[in-house]
Design an enzyme around this catalytic site. Sequence first.
Site, short mmCIF file in Angstrom:
data_model
loop_
_atom_site.label_atom_id
_atom_site.label_comp_id
_atom_site.label_asym_id
_atom_site.label_seq_id
_atom_site.Cartn_x
_atom_site.Cartn_y
_atom_site.Cartn_z
N ASP A 63 -8.19 -6.94 16.08
CA ASP A 63 -7.23 -5.84 16.14
C ASP A 63 -7.79 -4.69 15.32
O ASP A 63 -8.62 -4.90 14.41
CB ASP A 63 -5.87 -6.28 15.59
N ASP A 69 -2.40 -8.83 12.13
CA ASP A 69 -2.06 -8.81 13.55
C ASP A 69 -3.02 -9.68 14.36
O ASP A 69 -2.62 -10.30 15.35
CB ASP A 69 -2.10 -7.37 14.07
N HIS A 74 1.91 -2.71 10.31
CA HIS A 74 0.77 -3.16 11.08
C HIS A 74 -0.43 -3.32 10.15
O HIS A 74 -0.63 -2.52 9.24
CB HIS A 74 0.42 -2.14 12.17
N HIS A 111 0.74 1.89 9.79
CA HIS A 111 -0.10 0.92 9.09
C HIS A 111 -0.13 1.08 7.58
O HIS A 111 -0.67 0.20 6.87
CB HIS A 111 -1.52 0.92 9.64
N GLU A 144 -6.83 -0.65 13.48
CA GLU A 144 -5.90 0.41 13.11
C GLU A 144 -6.68 1.72 13.11
O GLU A 144 -7.89 1.74 12.80
CB GLU A 144 -5.28 0.16 11.73
N GLU A 191 2.34 10.24 11.13
CA GLU A 191 2.84 9.25 12.11
C GLU A 191 2.02 7.97 12.06
O GLU A 191 2.57 6.87 12.15
CB GLU A 191 2.80 9.85 13.52
#
Length: 228
Positions: free
Chosen positions: A7, A155, A150, A57, A9, A52
């Site tokens: 995963d 994740d 997150h 995260h 970010e 945002e």
Amino acid sequence: MREIIFDTETTGLDPLTGDRLVEIGCIEMVNRVATGRTFHEYFNPQRDMPVEAERVHGLSAAFLSDKPLFAERVHDLLEFIGEDPLVAHNAQFDFGFLNFELTQCGHGEVHVERMVDTLVLARRRHPGAKHSLDALCTRYGIDRSHRTLHGALLDAELLAQVYVELTGGRQIGLQLAVDNTGEGTVTATRFAPKLGEYRAPRPHQPSDEEIARHKAFLESFESPLWTS
């Protein structure tokens, strides 16, 4: 079979408009069992962090400012993922950022044929349902109470458990097959049961003795309902 669940970010949604990869987490699985080997790194994106994205995260520009550049850890990352399938949720997004960063530092892209998209698998297995990672964890009873934001490694750990469920659970003989339809790698169930000693089929009809005992049992009732 070795697979890498991963995963990412990022600072946003599109590397072609200036967004960058800021975290990657990878889990090694062999025959759909986590081995305990992981790769996890934060990267300095050399740019600001949109509000945002930080809300998603929790990674601020200040936190990332002393982290290595992607190019400084790319060899370790490539060594870890090897040539094995890469499993991600909404994998087109993660592959897009990974390949952008690879090409930025002079490496070739990871071929899309290695991509296993659990979002595609979830849509096929549960049409009409919610397919977010949170929703799939809820569906399969996977504890995500510690997931407040997150995080790439967290994740990936959750996705590894979801992936096992999406591909039939921990059943021996279920293996992956590649589907070159352009929608990512999908699973094919190929069950290979172990062969043991041959056993003759058991008789299912009652013996004369059993019929007699059953008749005597029924006759022991006084005024049964089925005779009225």
